[in-house]
Design an enzyme around this catalytic site. Structure first.
Site, PDB file in Angstrom:
ATOM      1  N   GLU A 163     -43.369  16.571 -15.448  1.00 20.70           N
ATOM      2  CA  GLU A 163     -42.365  15.803 -14.704  1.00 20.70           C
ATOM      3  C   GLU A 163     -41.147  16.655 -14.348  1.00 20.70           C
ATOM      4  O   GLU A 163     -40.762  17.541 -15.114  1.00 20.70           O
ATOM      5  CB  GLU A 163     -41.887  14.626 -15.565  1.00 20.70           C
ATOM      6  CG  GLU A 163     -42.999  13.652 -15.875  1.00 20.70           C
ATOM      7  CD  GLU A 163     -42.713  12.710 -17.044  1.00 20.70           C
ATOM      8  OE1 GLU A 163     -43.262  11.607 -17.041  1.00 20.70           O
ATOM      9  OE2 GLU A 163     -41.940  13.084 -17.954  1.00 20.70           O
ATOM     10  N   GLN A 187     -40.586  14.443 -32.623  1.00 19.10           N
ATOM     11  CA  GLN A 187     -39.319  13.751 -32.304  1.00 19.10           C
ATOM     12  C   GLN A 187     -38.762  12.964 -33.491  1.00 19.10           C
ATOM     13  O   GLN A 187     -37.587  12.585 -33.490  1.00 19.10           O
ATOM     14  CB  GLN A 187     -39.536  12.725 -31.166  1.00 19.10           C
ATOM     15  CG  GLN A 187     -40.288  13.225 -29.963  1.00 19.10           C
ATOM     16  CD  GLN A 187     -39.495  14.221 -29.140  1.00 19.10           C
ATOM     17  OE1 GLN A 187     -38.310  14.024 -28.902  1.00 19.10           O
ATOM     18  NE2 GLN A 187     -40.140  15.293 -28.714  1.00 19.10           N
ATOM     19  N   ASP A 244     -44.250   6.035 -22.379  1.00 18.70           N
ATOM     20  CA  ASP A 244     -43.366   6.540 -21.332  1.00 18.70           C
ATOM     21  C   ASP A 244     -44.110   7.030 -20.092  1.00 18.70           C
ATOM     22  O   ASP A 244     -43.609   7.841 -19.332  1.00 18.70           O
ATOM     23  CB  ASP A 244     -42.461   7.655 -21.901  1.00 18.70           C
ATOM     24  CG  ASP A 244     -43.275   8.805 -22.501  1.00 18.70           C
ATOM     25  OD1 ASP A 244     -44.520   8.729 -22.498  1.00 18.70           O
ATOM     26  OD2 ASP A 244     -42.671   9.784 -22.975  1.00 18.70           O
TER      27      ASP A 244
HETATM   28  N1  LIG Z   1     -38.581   8.027 -24.356  1.00 15.69           N
HETATM   29  C1  LIG Z   1     -38.237   9.291 -24.314  1.00 15.69           C
HETATM   30  O1  LIG Z   1     -37.183   9.662 -23.808  1.00 15.69           O
HETATM   31  C2  LIG Z   1     -39.149  10.313 -24.926  1.00 15.69           C
HETATM   32  C3  LIG Z   1     -38.678  11.619 -25.119  1.00 15.69           C
HETATM   33  C4  LIG Z   1     -39.524  12.535 -25.769  1.00 15.69           C
HETATM   34  C5  LIG Z   1     -40.799  12.156 -26.160  1.00 15.69           C
HETATM   35  N2  LIG Z   1     -41.222  10.867 -25.916  1.00 15.69           N
HETATM   36  C6  LIG Z   1     -42.538  10.423 -26.346  1.00 15.69           C
HETATM   37  O2  LIG Z   1     -42.459  10.240 -27.752  1.00 15.69           O
HETATM   38  C7  LIG Z   1     -43.765  10.372 -28.316  1.00 15.69           C
HETATM   39  C8  LIG Z   1     -43.703  11.241 -29.538  1.00 15.69           C
HETATM   40  O3  LIG Z   1     -43.419  12.574 -29.144  1.00 15.69           O
HETATM   41  P1  LIG Z   1     -43.603  13.757 -30.206  1.00 15.69           P
HETATM   42  O4  LIG Z   1     -43.101  14.984 -29.535  1.00 15.69           O
HETATM   43  O5  LIG Z   1     -43.041  13.345 -31.505  1.00 15.69           O
HETATM   44  O6  LIG Z   1     -45.193  13.778 -30.295  1.00 15.69           O
HETATM   45  P2  LIG Z   1     -46.112  14.378 -31.479  1.00 15.69           P
HETATM   46  O7  LIG Z   1     -47.465  14.577 -30.879  1.00 15.69           O
HETATM   47  O8  LIG Z   1     -45.430  15.530 -32.106  1.00 15.69           O
HETATM   48  O9  LIG Z   1     -46.167  13.203 -32.561  1.00 15.69           O
HETATM   49  C9  LIG Z   1     -46.758  11.970 -32.324  1.00 15.69           C
HETATM   50  C10 LIG Z   1     -47.182  11.382 -33.654  1.00 15.69           C
HETATM   51  O10 LIG Z   1     -47.679  10.046 -33.404  1.00 15.69           O
HETATM   52  C11 LIG Z   1     -48.703   9.833 -34.347  1.00 15.69           C
HETATM   53  N3  LIG Z   1     -49.511   8.684 -33.923  1.00 15.69           N
HETATM   54  C12 LIG Z   1     -50.436   8.611 -32.941  1.00 15.69           C
HETATM   55  N4  LIG Z   1     -50.962   7.382 -32.896  1.00 15.69           N
HETATM   56  C13 LIG Z   1     -50.344   6.661 -33.873  1.00 15.69           C
HETATM   57  C14 LIG Z   1     -50.455   5.325 -34.318  1.00 15.69           C
HETATM   58  N5  LIG Z   1     -51.312   4.484 -33.764  1.00 15.69           N
HETATM   59  N6  LIG Z   1     -49.667   4.900 -35.338  1.00 15.69           N
HETATM   60  C15 LIG Z   1     -48.779   5.742 -35.929  1.00 15.69           C
HETATM   61  N7  LIG Z   1     -48.629   7.039 -35.534  1.00 15.69           N
HETATM   62  C16 LIG Z   1     -49.413   7.489 -34.517  1.00 15.69           C
HETATM   63  C17 LIG Z   1     -49.460  11.146 -34.393  1.00 15.69           C
HETATM   64  O11 LIG Z   1     -50.254  11.271 -35.564  1.00 15.69           O
HETATM   65  C18 LIG Z   1     -48.305  12.144 -34.347  1.00 15.69           C
HETATM   66  O12 LIG Z   1     -47.900  12.549 -35.637  1.00 15.69           O
HETATM   67  C19 LIG Z   1     -44.636  10.928 -27.199  1.00 15.69           C
HETATM   68  O13 LIG Z   1     -45.441   9.878 -26.698  1.00 15.69           O
HETATM   69  C20 LIG Z   1     -43.653  11.418 -26.157  1.00 15.69           C
HETATM   70  O14 LIG Z   1     -44.196  11.368 -24.852  1.00 15.69           O
HETATM   71  C21 LIG Z   1     -40.424   9.951 -25.315  1.00 15.69           C
END
Ligand SMILES: NC(=O)c1ccc[n+]([C@@H]2O[C@H](COP(=O)([O-])OP(=O)(O)OC[C@H]3O[C@@H](n4cnc5c(N)ncnc54)[C@H](O)[C@@H]3O)[C@@H](O)[C@H]2O)c1
Length: 345
Positions: A56, A140, A227
């Protein structure tokens, strides 16, 4: 010259100023920028989708400064030893178009996302909130925990992630942050007794991390992981019985939890609450949802703060990012300049 901030520089800035002051300054910057919403040129982000993820571009400008971020979202990356989200971005001078800042925004994305969650929760969660469920212990997650603890005093966490290693890392990283952390066996267990529920999972599908009957009256849901089109975390029933707040409705209707609802479902934009134009939480029993997808304004705020702090601390590097011929009309001459210099030497 352009200021360049690597991830290493961003870490140094945060370490030097300390988490506490960094979170407070960042939340202040976000609050100031959301409050002057009308002074920005706003547009939904441009997203390029592929089977594995999304890339993006997120642009925004006010009268003085233009900013953009490049960011991806690839939930299968950790299995390859890569991060789900990486980012970089720039600020430029509107008057001349020249770049001012080029920075790694991978850390800054985590910081600004958590700080925006806190800004929203300050207006939407019950003020006495102390306990937060965190569903998802990825890259995050600790940023959310640290920001909520520092700014709102949320000091009891209930964590669930199906990956035990991710939970161990979460507990280890937060060991010295004054938090009481309970590990939970599943999401329904994690939300028991929570005042705030943060969902921050990564999965490229319509997941139901929270269903309608899991979330009690008065809870604030900070929904961060859903998202993208086809990538959600909350059930439709939960959204229908909650008051929903978003960053920028034209973008969130495509990418957020509310992609599951009618295109005219009423939502409130966060800036309206920040600017005092609309109420946040109205009753202690109301269920509120912050449907966070991440908006360019948040990247603008964190970049302007990092630039300010880099200047205060002398962090980063001045680099010649763009060509700079001494005669602005003689760009072609630059190609021969090195040879000319060599001949003159
Ligand atoms: N809204 C925003 O502004 C924003 C900003 C950054 C990231 N994000 C989103 O936040 C999310 C997390 O990002 P990240 O960098 O921490 O990703 P990451 O891949 O480092 O961590 C995601 C975690 O979610 C866990 N997970 C997956 N399915 C699950 C479930 N059903 N129940 C519980 N845990 C589960 C995984 O095991 C993993 O540890 C992503 O989807 C990313 O796109 C959103």
């Amino acid at each position: 010259m352009t200021t360049f901030l690597s991830a290493h520089d961003v870490c140094r800035i945060v370490r030097e100023i300390g988490f506490e002051r960094f979170w407070r300054r960042l939340v202040d910057c976000l609050e100031q920028d959301f409050a002057r919403w009308d002074s920005f040129d706003l547009t939904p982000r441009m997203a390029s989708h592929s089977p594995k993820g999304v890339i993006e571009l997120m642009p925004i400008a006010d009268a003085e400064t233009f900013g953009f971020k490049y960011v991806n979202g690839h939930p299968a990356n950790p299995a390859l030893g890569l991060q789900t989200v990486v980012a970089f971005g720039a600020l430029a001078d509107v008057a001349t178009g020249y770049p001012l800042l080029l920075a790694d925004l991978t850390l800054a994305t985590a910081f600004r996302t958590a700080a925006t969650s806190v800004l929203a929760a300050r207006l939407l969660a019950r003020p006495e909130s102390r306990t937060m469920a965190v569903i998802g212990a990825g890259a995050q997650s600790e940023f959310q925990a640290s920001a909520f603890k520092t700014v709102l005093g949320v000091d009891r966490l209930r964590i669930f992630d199906p990956d035990p290693e991710a939970v161990r890392k979460f507990v280890r990283n937060l060991a010295r942050h004054g938090l009481e952390i309970e590990r939970c066996a599943n999401a329904p267990e994690a939300v028991i007794g929570a005042d705030i529920v943060t969902t921050i999972t990564a999965d490229k599908r319509k997941a139901t991390i929270l269903s309608g009957n899991m979330v009690g009256a008065g809870v604030h849901v900070n929904a961060v992981g859903g998202d993208c089109p086809g990538k959600t975390e909350l059930s439709r029933e939960l959204l229908l019985r909650s008051k929903v707040f978003v960053e920028f409705a034209p973008q969130t209707r495509i990418e957020g939890e509310i992609q599951q609802l009618a295109a005219d479902h009423p939502v409130t934009e966060l800036w309206e609450v920040v600017a005092g134009r609309k109420p946040g939480r109205r009753r202690a029993t109301e269920t509120t949802v912050f449907d966070s997808v991440g908006f360019a304004l948040e990247d603008f705020s964190v970049m302007r703060l990092l630039r300010e702090l880099a200047e205060e601390m002398g962090a980063g590097q001045e680099i010649a990012l763009v060509a700079a011929p001494s005669d602005p009309k003689d760009l072609f001459g630059l190609i021969h300049a090195r040879q000319r210099d060599a001949e003159l030497a």
